[in-house]
Design a protein around this motif. Structure first.
Motif, PDB file in Angstrom:
ATOM      1  N   GLN A  38     -12.331 -20.853 -62.148  1.00 45.61           N
ATOM      2  CA  GLN A  38     -12.116 -20.524 -63.554  1.00 45.61           C
ATOM      3  C   GLN A  38     -12.547 -21.707 -64.408  1.00 45.61           C
ATOM      4  OE1 GLN A  38      -8.050 -19.696 -64.894  1.00 45.61           O
ATOM      5  NE2 GLN A  38      -8.837 -18.264 -66.413  1.00 45.61           N
ATOM      6  N   LYS A  42     -12.416 -19.265 -69.793  1.00 43.26           N
ATOM      7  CA  LYS A  42     -13.214 -18.178 -69.213  1.00 43.26           C
ATOM      8  C   LYS A  42     -12.390 -17.354 -68.231  1.00 43.26           C
ATOM      9  CE  LYS A  42     -16.972 -19.651 -71.264  1.00 43.26           C
ATOM     10  NZ  LYS A  42     -17.571 -18.880 -72.380  1.00 43.26           N
TER      11      LYS A  42
ATOM     12  N   SER B 106     -13.236 -10.502 -68.231  1.00 40.06           N
ATOM     13  CA  SER B 106     -13.293 -11.795 -68.927  1.00 40.06           C
ATOM     14  C   SER B 106     -12.001 -12.140 -69.650  1.00 40.06           C
ATOM     15  CB  SER B 106     -14.444 -11.791 -69.924  1.00 40.06           C
ATOM     16  OG  SER B 106     -15.674 -11.617 -69.249  1.00 40.06           O
TER      17      SER B 106
END
Lengths: 111, 113
Positions: A38, A42, B106
């Motif tokens: 990660q 994001k 996302s």
């Protein structure tokens, strides 16, 4: 209840170093283990998935191992690069339980 | 496939307002999961569905939270009324059979002021 622990919480290394991130889980009755990356702000990008019958998976400079009996997994990153800087998350699923996540290891690779 | 699609990407709302988060899973995946991520608690499972049916909602923090999956290609997570402590990033993920790799969207960054 499954619990996942990741050590260390943060790690800073110079570029080019090989490194190992650790993950442990309390219930060894898992179906699979997944490592994610990660980047700040994001979403999660899947890196490697290890099924319970497997011992390791490799993708490029990444190698993940699984030892179900001891409740441990490691993510090995070879020849680290600044672009590897991110938080790495370990997660396990099993039985009727969806993925349970650790809190992650925040990696900084210094050029 | 475009992957798991979430909307909106960012949401800023006032306390007391209703918030609806949306998710489109990967076509053919039969499991859908909603997670919430905060600095303090990390990623926590809120609820998950199998073939559009809610299986476990024990992670939903309060009755103010509700989730639906009216068909295989759409799910919503609703918070009514919203509170500042609901501020977090909400992720949707989908999977085939639930035991294979998960694909995450996302995320939606929710800020309640």
């Amino acid at each position: 209840k499954q619990e996942v622990t990741q050590i260390p919480a943060a790690l800073s290394v110079p570029e080019g170093e090989n490194l190992v991130l650790n993950c442990s889980f309390t219930d060894s009755a898992i179906y699979n283990l997944q490592w994610f990356r990660q980047d700040p702000g994001k979403g999660l990008t899947s890196l490697l998935l290890i099924q319970s019958s497997q011992r390791e998976q490799t993708s490029g400079r990444l190698n993940a191992s699984l030892d179900k009996s001891s409740g441990r997994s490691t993510l090995y990153i070879a020849a680290s690069q600044p672009g590897d800087s991110a938080t790495y998350l370990c997660a396990v699923s099993g039985g009727n339980t969806p993925l349970v996540f650790g809190k992650g290891t925040r990696l900084s690779v210094i050029a | 496939d475009a992957g798991v699609i979430q909307s909106p990407r960012h949401e800023v709302t006032e306390m007391g307002q209703e918030v609806t988060l949306r998710c489109k899973p990967i076509s053919g995946h039969d499991y859908l999961f909603w997670y919430r991520q905060t600095m303090m608690r990390g990623l926590e499972l809120l609820i998950y569905f199998n073939n559009n049916v809610p299986i476990d909602d024990s992670g939903m923090p309060e009755d103010r939270f509700s989730a639906k999956m009216p068909n295989a290609s759409f799910s919503t997570l609703k918070i009514q009324p919203s509170e500042p402590r609901d501020s977090a990033v909400y992720f949707c993920a989908s999977s085939l059979w639930g035991y294979y790799g998960y694909t995450f969207g996302s995320g939606t960054r929710l800020t309640v002021v």
